[in-house]
Design a protein around this motif. Structure first.
Motif, PDB file in Angstrom:
ATOM      1  N   TYR B  31       0.826  -1.221   0.000  1.00 29.00           N
ATOM      2  CA  TYR B  31       0.000   0.000   0.000  1.00 29.00           C
ATOM      3  C   TYR B  31       0.858   1.268   0.000  1.00 29.00           C
ATOM      4  O   TYR B  31       0.546   2.246  -0.671  1.00 29.00           O
ATOM      5  N   GLU B 129      -4.932   7.611  18.638  1.00 28.52           N
ATOM      6  CA  GLU B 129      -6.048   7.546  17.680  1.00 28.52           C
ATOM      7  C   GLU B 129      -5.933   8.541  16.527  1.00 28.52           C
ATOM      8  O   GLU B 129      -6.912   8.787  15.836  1.00 28.52           O
ATOM      9  N   GLN B 130      -4.738   9.126  16.324  1.00 28.40           N
ATOM     10  CA  GLN B 130      -4.595  10.080  15.215  1.00 28.40           C
ATOM     11  C   GLN B 130      -4.722   9.374  13.861  1.00 28.40           C
ATOM     12  O   GLN B 130      -5.231   9.954  12.908  1.00 28.40           O
ATOM     13  N   ASP B 132      -6.536   6.612  13.346  1.00 26.49           N
ATOM     14  CA  ASP B 132      -7.982   6.354  13.195  1.00 26.49           C
ATOM     15  C   ASP B 132      -8.689   7.613  12.715  1.00 26.49           C
ATOM     16  O   ASP B 132      -9.577   7.555  11.866  1.00 26.49           O
ATOM     17  N   ALA B 133      -8.277   8.750  13.297  1.00 26.86           N
ATOM     18  CA  ALA B 133      -8.902  10.024  12.922  1.00 26.86           C
ATOM     19  C   ALA B 133      -8.689  10.296  11.433  1.00 26.86           C
ATOM     20  O   ALA B 133      -9.609  10.734  10.734  1.00 26.86           O
ATOM     21  N   LEU B 134      -7.487  10.017  10.941  1.00 24.92           N
ATOM     22  CA  LEU B 134      -7.204  10.216   9.507  1.00 24.92           C
ATOM     23  C   LEU B 134      -8.134   9.353   8.663  1.00 24.92           C
ATOM     24  O   LEU B 134      -8.733   9.825   7.699  1.00 24.92           O
ATOM     25  N   GLU B 135      -8.240   8.074   9.056  1.00 30.39           N
ATOM     26  CA  GLU B 135      -9.090   7.164   8.282  1.00 30.39           C
ATOM     27  C   GLU B 135     -10.536   7.633   8.306  1.00 30.39           C
ATOM     28  O   GLU B 135     -11.236   7.548   7.291  1.00 30.39           O
ATOM     29  N   CYS B 136     -10.980   8.127   9.458  1.00 30.45           N
ATOM     30  CA  CYS B 136     -12.363   8.603   9.553  1.00 30.45           C
ATOM     31  C   CYS B 136     -12.602   9.832   8.684  1.00 30.45           C
ATOM     32  O   CYS B 136     -13.721  10.106   8.276  1.00 30.45           O
ATOM     33  N   MET B 137     -11.527  10.603   8.459  1.00 33.03           N
ATOM     34  CA  MET B 137     -11.674  11.787   7.596  1.00 33.03           C
ATOM     35  C   MET B 137     -11.496  11.402   6.133  1.00 33.03           C
ATOM     36  O   MET B 137     -11.342  12.271   5.278  1.00 33.03           O
ATOM     37  N   ALA B 138     -11.460  10.090   5.875  1.00 34.85           N
ATOM     38  CA  ALA B 138     -11.287   9.562   4.516  1.00 34.85           C
ATOM     39  C   ALA B 138      -9.935   9.985   3.932  1.00 34.85           C
ATOM     40  O   ALA B 138      -9.800  10.205   2.741  1.00 34.85           O
ATOM     41  N   ILE B 139      -8.926  10.142   4.826  1.00 35.09           N
ATOM     42  CA  ILE B 139      -7.571  10.442   4.352  1.00 35.09           C
ATOM     43  C   ILE B 139      -6.753   9.167   4.517  1.00 35.09           C
ATOM     44  O   ILE B 139      -6.698   8.611   5.612  1.00 35.09           O
ATOM     45  N   ASP B 140      -6.146   8.707   3.425  1.00 35.27           N
ATOM     46  CA  ASP B 140      -5.393   7.460   3.461  1.00 35.27           C
ATOM     47  C   ASP B 140      -4.075   7.671   4.218  1.00 35.27           C
ATOM     48  O   ASP B 140      -3.218   8.433   3.763  1.00 35.27           O
ATOM     49  N   HIS B 142      -1.554   5.865   4.437  1.00 37.86           N
ATOM     50  CA  HIS B 142      -0.379   5.462   3.669  1.00 37.86           C
ATOM     51  C   HIS B 142       0.096   6.600   2.779  1.00 37.86           C
ATOM     52  O   HIS B 142       1.278   6.850   2.642  1.00 37.86           O
ATOM     53  N   PHE B 144      -0.785   9.842   3.171  1.00 35.94           N
ATOM     54  CA  PHE B 144      -0.553  11.060   3.936  1.00 35.94           C
ATOM     55  C   PHE B 144       0.731  10.990   4.776  1.00 35.94           C
ATOM     56  O   PHE B 144       1.493  11.948   4.830  1.00 35.94           O
TER      57      PHE B 144
END
Lengths: 258, 265
Positions: B31, B129-130, B132-140, B142, B144
């Motif tokens: 990825y 959880e930063q 997780d926060a990225l994933e929740c904001m639909a930011i990949d 890998h 980013f």
């Protein structure tokens, strides 16, 4: 017009190290409404949110977002679904090496094609909404707990999502700060009309904000009722929860006299 | 019998854990590498990471490079003198550095300085959880976080290795020629004569692979800190995982060095 379910959990099971935590959770989140999930600590309330967000896959059962199963979609589709979500984590989960401004601007920079000026304007709008003017250049470590939560909320709201998850939004805050968060929450929901899911221990105060209250006990949701119905429910577990959280502090008059 | 079964169970459990770990590290690499090539490219974050991984490592590379070259000059001079071959000092120092010591030692230094930092940084992002926060904001995450680090590692390591080699050769020159009196002309002419393109190519390929290896191991260890055994969440979990990452990186560098040498020779 009747509200339709945005998210539905159907018979969701999840175990960790062969210890079952969720034992067949069924829950529907209605569009534009606020659903509060209550229950004792360690029951898996946050786990429910993580399932809806697609951060954790259930062992069995389905999580549907507008009828689409979150766990069977591609990574790209999941990203698109997540564009509809905003999350306020329990510890705010701010990026500690970025300033307040950069934290709130990040989703806009990464997910939209807005210009620098537009981003600046939108971020300031959200910061003003959260009473955070003048904190742009501060780092999360320089903020108080309440301010951090408000920055987290600003970040969660910045893409104007359709559904926002609040994981214990007032834990660790004093009464005044909790009320402040609730006021901000009420104001923004009035303005933006999002669907909200709140995981909280702050009963009975949180019931004032709720349209529906769900009790999670022993891995199962007991009733997803309006606050009035919840408080008057005769179901033994809900009754016991209401009495424990809203009843007298002492269990008997003699204890009170001591 | 029960003891025997327990032993097999433990063995099986360990085997499953390590196969799982290898699998997720493989997927992580896939990825991350794919995200490097996916536009829009992260140019500014990559430059920033080159500064953190590369520029900030220059001092330690200069220092260790100079002393490695100096000790090679010292040892080489005394050994070659026994055979009356001091004239080959330059090529001995240069070949050892370019083919072997430069890439390996520069990689070990970067592991200690930047690899540990990468693992700890990503590990802390995970436990707070930063990620997780990225994933929740639909930011990949890998794209980013990882893509700029991978790019920076692959760009920085060959450059740092080149700096290490040049400083080492100068260190060998100072000790061999200036202090011990080897012939100055012979030092450089033997080097010029004996170092071939294949030697530089070998050093370059090694440093490129080590750059990828360091970022891969450090970043993936940090990324999966919550799945690590005997550590898990918390500051202690991050510290144990960081130590493990540095050890694993160092071992992997030496192991790969052998295999790469045998393939490239």
């Amino acid at each position: 017009m009747n509200a339709q379910p945005v998210v539905r959990l159907i018979d969701v099971w999840k175990s960790f190290d062969s210890q079952p935590i969720l034992k067949g959770v069924n829950l529907s989140l209605m569009e534009g409404k606020t659903t509060v999930i209550v229950g004792a600590s360690g029951q898996g309330k946050t786990l429910i949110i993580k399932h809806i967000l697609g951060l954790i896959r259930p062992d069995s059962g389905k999580v549907l977002f507008y009828g689409k199963e979150i766990n069977s979609v591609s990574k790209k589709e999941l990203m698109e679904i997540r564009m509809n979500f905003g999350v306020l984590f329990q510890n705010a989960a701010l990026f500690d090496s970025m300033t307040v401004f950069d934290n709130v601007a990040l989703p806009l920079r990464e997910r939209t094609k807005k210009s620098g000026e537009e981003i600046k304007k939108t971020v300031h709008e959200k910061l003003v909404m959260m009473d955070l003017e003048g904190s742009d250049d501060k780092y999360p470590a320089q903020l108080s707990g309440g301010m951090r939560k408000r920055v987290g909320l600003a970040r969660a709201l910045v893409l104007e999502p359709r559904i926002i998850f609040f994981d214990e939004p007032t834990s660790g805050l004093d009464v005044a700060k909790s009320n402040e968060i609730y006021r901000v929450f009420f104001r923004t929901q009035q303005k933006l009309g999002y669907t909200a899911v709140i995981v909280s221990h702050d009963v009975p105060k949180i019931l004032k904000l709720a349209d529906y209250v769900a009790l999670l006990h022993d891995g199962v949701i007991h009733g997803c009722l309006t606050p009035e119905e919840f408080q008057l429910s005769q179901e033994p577990l809900i009754r016991e929860y209401v009495e424990t959280t809203m009843g007298p502090l002492y269990s008997s008059e003699t204890e009170e006299e001591l | 019998m029960m003891k025997m079964l327990g032993l097999f169970e433990k063995l099986g459990d360990n085997a499953l854990y390590y196969v799982n770990q290898a699998g997720r590290m493989g997927i992580f690499l896939f990825y991350s590498v794919v995200s490097v090539f996916r536009p829009p490219y992260k140019i500014f974050p990559t430059v920033r990471q080159i500064y953190i991984i590369g520029t900030l490592s220059i001092f330690v590379i200069l220092f260790t490079g100079a002393f490695t070259g100096m000790v090679l000059g010292l040892q080489g001079y005394h050994t070659l003198r026994k055979f009356g071959a001091q004239g080959l000092l330059g090529s001995a120092v240069a070949l050892s550095l370019i083919r072997e010591l430069g890439p390996v030692l520069a990689a070990l230094m970067v592991t200690g300085r930047a690899g540990s930092a990468i693992c700890a940084e990503i590990g802390i992002m995970r436990i707070s959880e930063q990620i997780d926060a990225l994933e929740c904001m639909a930011i990949d995450p890998h794209r980013f976080i990882m893509a700029p680090k991978f790019m920076a590692g692959i760009i920085s390591l060959p450059l740092l290795t080149a700096i290490f080699d040049v400083t080492g050769i100068l260190g060998g020159y100072v000790v061999g020629v200036k202090l011990l009196g080897a012939n100055e002309g012979a030092y450089f002419s033997s080097m010029y004569k004996d170092v071939e393109f294949e030697d530089i190519y070998m050093g370059f390929v090694k440093s490129l692979c080590f750059g990828l290896l360091i970022i891969w191991i450090s970043a993936s260890k940090g990324y999966y800190v919550h799945l690590e055994r005997g550590g898990g969440f918390g500051a202690e979990g991050v510290s144990i995982t960081t130590t493990n990452a540095v050890v694993l990186c160092s071992v992997a560098i030496l192991l790969f060095d052998y295999f790469l040498t045998s393939v490239l020779l």
